[in-house]
Each structure stands twice: as structure tokens, then as C-alpha cells.
Design a protein around this motif. Structure first.
Motif, short mmCIF file in Angstrom:
data_model
loop_
_atom_site.label_atom_id
_atom_site.label_comp_id
_atom_site.label_asym_id
_atom_site.label_seq_id
_atom_site.Cartn_x
_atom_site.Cartn_y
_atom_site.Cartn_z
N LEU A 164 40.28 52.72 35.54
CA LEU A 164 39.18 51.82 35.02
C LEU A 164 39.83 50.98 33.84
O LEU A 164 39.49 49.95 33.73
N LEU A 165 40.91 51.70 33.32
CA LEU A 165 41.39 51.01 31.88
C LEU A 165 42.34 49.86 32.38
O LEU A 165 42.12 48.72 31.55
N SER A 166 43.10 49.84 33.52
CA SER A 166 43.75 48.75 33.93
C SER A 166 42.96 47.52 34.25
O SER A 166 43.43 46.45 34.07
N VAL A 167 41.78 47.75 35.04
CA VAL A 167 40.94 46.65 35.15
C VAL A 167 40.31 46.06 33.94
O VAL A 167 40.04 44.80 33.81
N LEU A 168 39.74 46.88 33.04
CA LEU A 168 39.45 46.57 31.70
C LEU A 168 40.54 45.71 31.03
O LEU A 168 40.15 44.65 30.53
N GLY A 189 41.90 29.71 42.11
CA GLY A 189 41.49 30.88 42.71
C GLY A 189 42.68 31.97 42.34
O GLY A 189 42.27 33.25 42.33
N ARG A 190 43.77 31.61 42.01
CA ARG A 190 44.94 32.32 41.80
C ARG A 190 44.91 33.10 40.56
O ARG A 190 44.96 34.44 40.55
N GLU A 191 43.89 32.49 39.64
CA GLU A 191 43.85 33.35 38.25
C GLU A 191 42.85 34.52 38.51
O GLU A 191 43.04 35.28 37.82
N ILE A 192 41.88 34.21 39.63
CA ILE A 192 40.79 35.58 39.89
C ILE A 192 41.51 36.51 40.48
O ILE A 192 41.45 37.70 40.14
N VAL A 193 42.59 36.35 41.29
CA VAL A 193 43.40 37.35 41.90
C VAL A 193 43.77 38.16 41.05
O VAL A 193 43.91 39.32 40.90
N GLU A 194 44.91 37.42 40.15
CA GLU A 194 45.72 38.25 39.13
C GLU A 194 44.79 38.94 38.18
O GLU A 194 45.55 39.77 37.67
N TYR A 195 43.66 38.43 37.88
CA TYR A 195 42.98 39.14 36.71
C TYR A 195 41.41 39.45 37.16
O TYR A 195 40.54 39.57 36.35
N GLY A 196 41.59 40.21 38.40
CA GLY A 196 40.23 40.65 38.79
C GLY A 196 40.19 41.17 40.49
O GLY A 196 40.14 42.23 40.75
N ALA A 197 40.33 40.00 41.03
CA ALA A 197 39.91 40.22 42.67
C ALA A 197 41.14 41.12 43.33
O ALA A 197 40.72 41.92 44.30
N LYS A 198 42.17 41.38 42.78
CA LYS A 198 43.25 42.21 43.45
C LYS A 198 42.79 43.65 43.33
O LYS A 198 43.28 44.43 43.94
N TYR A 199 41.88 44.00 42.51
CA TYR A 199 41.38 45.16 42.04
C TYR A 199 40.38 45.60 43.30
O TYR A 199 39.45 46.52 43.16
N GLY A 200 39.97 44.62 44.14
CA GLY A 200 38.84 44.99 45.17
C GLY A 200 37.49 45.26 44.51
O GLY A 200 37.11 44.44 43.85
N ALA A 201 37.09 46.40 44.82
CA ALA A 201 35.57 46.91 44.50
C ALA A 201 35.46 47.02 43.19
O ALA A 201 34.18 47.08 42.56
N LEU A 202 36.63 47.17 42.42
CA LEU A 202 36.59 47.16 40.86
C LEU A 202 36.62 46.21 39.93
O LEU A 202 36.31 46.13 38.97
N GLY A 203 36.76 44.86 40.52
CA GLY A 203 37.19 43.81 40.24
C GLY A 203 35.90 43.29 39.26
O GLY A 203 36.10 42.71 38.20
#
Length: 382
Positions: free
Chosen positions: A191-195, A31-45
Motif C-alpha cells: 500500500l505504501l508503494s502505491v501511495l 497514457g504513459r504517465e498513468i501507467v507509471e504512477y498508478g495503472a501498473k498496480y492494477g486493482a490497487l491503482g
């Protein structure tokens, strides 16, 4: 059983099943991978997740089709056809990333098995290493069957975990999405950082693609490459969204998003059998990921030896190489899961994008359309 694998199931589903089975260890297990590359951005993940699905699907289609066209069923042969003498750069990055991914899984598994099953760290890791050695001793036939049934079990396991967590935290997750909460990140999230985060996730996971090349031998037409590539993209992304939605139910809790193994924190409070099941599932993911990546490396060594000496590694030699790679990974694992993922994965992701993704998206596409154009010309002449 062989008839099943040699038919439509083997052509369309097995490549994606093998890809997903290798990916799940380095991509989802903790689950750590999802935090680092998506979930940490919350609603924009979720935007990162959509980017990941598109990236996985495109790279699967291109990889499958080029492997089929070139009849290149190990990564050395494929990369030599794609980027010529620069293939050695891919070789270096692949080996470093393979060791890194296995290290993360070894570290996470040691921690999880201690916390769930009460096993000593080294007992768990050495036991897994022995199983991986046995799988590589008996070769791709056993690995393929092991992964097919194992992936089904893993999917069921992660669906169970997802349902347990999401069913009790859905209101919180829904609130995060509706309010646009990105508060775990300091400052405004672009948005760019999430992409770009999604692109990097695809980048470091490109190392899993060679593990499926041996399954492409069954494919005979471009349609099979495209359909199996889409199926692979779906299979590879479902666990990402399950984990992402689960994490949103705790967003922006530091206890979960800051944990080495967020899944353990999210499952805290559930009955003991759930924790034991999670320990077993994660141990299985280490076996699948390690055996897949090491098998791809062994295929590359065997191809080289065949060209030079007209023979392959013996089964005991293959098992020894597998055990050696695992031993090196276990040593590196002592660095810790969070540091390995946040720093190691990011740099290796950049490397894979340069030596694999960009050549696939440029030279690879050119080769595919060039062959299609040549085929159309021949058809008209006839």
C-alpha cells in the motif's frame, strides 16, 4: 466575454481550468504517465488516484490563497515570499522540469501525428512550436481564452475516448478490480508503494501551478481560494481516473502497459476518425501545456526586468524565448517517452516536493493561519 471572465466564472472556475489545461499535456495525454504512477498496480491503482486528488486539491488551495495574500502573481514573487533566498532552487528545478515536460509532449506528439495523421515528425512539432510562439506573442488574454475553450474540447475528447474503451472492456476492468489483480508488478504490491507513487505524481506536476498564478488577481477572499482549489482538484483528477479505468480493461497486457503511447494501443481497431481525433487532441494538449509553462517563465523574467530596468520583454522577445525553449525541448525529446517519464519525472518529482510542497505545507500553512489569527484579533478589538 471579458464580463464572463471577470465575474464568478473567472474567480472560481478559470484557475482550475488553466491548471487542468497545462496539466493534461504532461500528466495524461499519452497514457504513459498513468501507467507509471498508478495503472501498473492494477486493482490497487485507485488508491494512488485518491492520493493524487487530495494532493492536487490541497496544493491548489494553498497556492491560490498564498498568491492572493501576497499579491504574488508570478512564481518568482511567490517563492521569494515563501522560502526567501532559496527561491532560486525552485527556479532551477522548475526550468528543468518545464523543459522535460515539453520534451515528453514533443516526443509523444511527433510519434502520434506520424501514426494518426501521417505527418512528418518535424512538421508536427514545428507547427505546434509556431502556435505556442504566437500565443505568447499576444499574451495572457489570448492564452486564457484559448485554454478555457481548449480545455472544454479536451475534456469532451477524453470522455469520448474513455467511453469508447470502457464500454467495450468494462467486464475485464471489473474483473481486475474484483480479483485484486496486480500481476503486472513482480512480487507483492505494498500500500505504501502505491501511495508514494501518487505523491510523486503530484510532485512532478507541481510545476504546472505557476501557470495559473496570473488568474488569481481576480480573487478577493479566502472562500474563493478554497472553492476554486477544490474545483481545480476535481478537474485535474477526472482524466486520471478515465485513463486508469480504460487501462484496466487491458490489464496486464504488455502491448498496452509497455507502450510509449498506451492510448494509441487502446484505440487500435476503432474507426480512423477516432485516431485522427486523438491526434488532434494530443497536439492541442502540447500547445496548452507548452504555452502555460512558458508563459509562467516569461512572467518570472518580466518581473525581474521590471525590478531592474522598469520595463518588460517586448512581444517579439517573448515569442523568441518561447520558441527557444521549445527548440531545446525538441532536442531532448529524442531520448524517448518511456525513459523521460520513468526516470526524469521521478527525480524532478522529488525536487518539487522538497522546494515547493514541503514549504507550502509548513511555512505556507503557518503564514495563512498567522494572518487569520491577526485578522481575528483586529476584529475583536473593533
Amino acid at each position: 466575454m471579458n464580463r464572463l471572465f471577470d465575474g464568478a466564472f473567472g474567480r472560481y472556475l478559470v484557475p482550475g481550468i488553466v491548471l487542468q489545461s497545462v496539466l493534461i499535456g504532461g500528466g495524461y495525454a499519452t497514457g504513459r504517465e498513468i501507467v507509471e504512477y498508478g495503472a501498473k498496480y492494477g486493482a490497487l491503482g485507485w488508491i494512488g488516484g485518491l492520493t493524487i486528488f487530495i494532493g492536487f486539491t490541497i496544493m491548489a488551495i494553498l497556492t491560490f490563497e498564498l498568491a492572493r495574500m501576497f499579491q504574488a502573481y508570478d512564481y518568482r514573487s511567490l517563492m521569494k515570499r515563501l522560502i526567501g533566498p532559496f527561491w532560486v532552487l525552485y527556479d532551477i528545478i522548475y526550468l528543468l522540469l518545464a523543459i522535460l515536460i515539453i520534451s515528453i509532449m514533443a516526443s509523444a506528439t511527433g510519434e502520434i501525428l506520424e501514426n494518426t495523421l501521417g505527418l512528418n515528425y518535424w512538421v508536427g512539432v514545428i507547427g505546434v512550436a509556431a502556435i505556442v510562439g504566437v500565443l505568447n506573442f499576444y499574451g495572457k488574454g489570448l492564452i486564457e481564452k484559448f485554454k478555457t475553450f481548449g480545455t472544454a474540447a479536451l475534456f469532451i475528447g477524453y470522455i469520448i475516448f474513455g467511453i469508447l474503451v470502457i464500454s467495450t472492456t468494462w467486464d475485464q476492468a471489473k474483473e481486475v478490480l474484483s480479483s485484486g489483480d496486480t500481476s503486472y508488478m513482480s512480487g507483492e504490491v505494498s500500500l505504501l508503494s502505491v501511495l508514494w507513487s501518487g505523491i510523486l505524481y503530484v510532485g512532478y506536476n507541481l510545476a504546472v501551478y505557476p501557470a495559473t498564478l496570473f488568474t488569481i488577481k481576480r480573487q478577493k477572499a479566502r472562500k474563493e481560494s478554497v472553492i476554486s482549489g477544490i474545483i481545480a482538484g476535481v478537474l485535474m483528477t477526472i482524466p486520471w481516473f478515465l485513463t486508469y479505468i480504460s487501462i484496466l480493461g487491458f490489464y496486464p497486457s504488455e502491448n498496452v502497459l509497455g507502450a510509449s503511447v498506451p492510448w494509441l494501443e487502446m484505440l487500435n481497431g476503432y474507426s480512423y476518425w477516432v485516431i485522427i481525433l486523438f491526434g488532434i487532441v494530443v497536439g492541442w494538449t502540447l500547445i496548452e501545456t507548452s504555452s502555460g509553462m512558458i508563459h509562467a517563465f516569461l512572467d518570472r523574467i518580466n518581473q525581474h526586468i521590471v525590478e531592474k530596468r522598469h520595463r518588460q520583454l517586448t512581444k517579439p522577445q517573448q515569442a523568441l524565448v518561447a520558441m527557444g525553449a521549445l527548440a531545446l525541448s525538441v532536442i531532448l525529446a529524442r531520448v524517448g517517452v518511456i525513459n523521460l517519464i520513468s526516470k526524469g519525472y521521478t527525480w524532478m518529482g522529488y525536487g518539487m516536493i522538497i522546494v515547493y510542497a514541503l514549504p507550502m505545507l509548513t511555512l505556507g500553512v503557518r503564514y495563512i493561519f498567522k494572518k487569520q489569527s491577526k485578522h481575528n484579533s483586529m476584529t475583536k478589538e473593533m
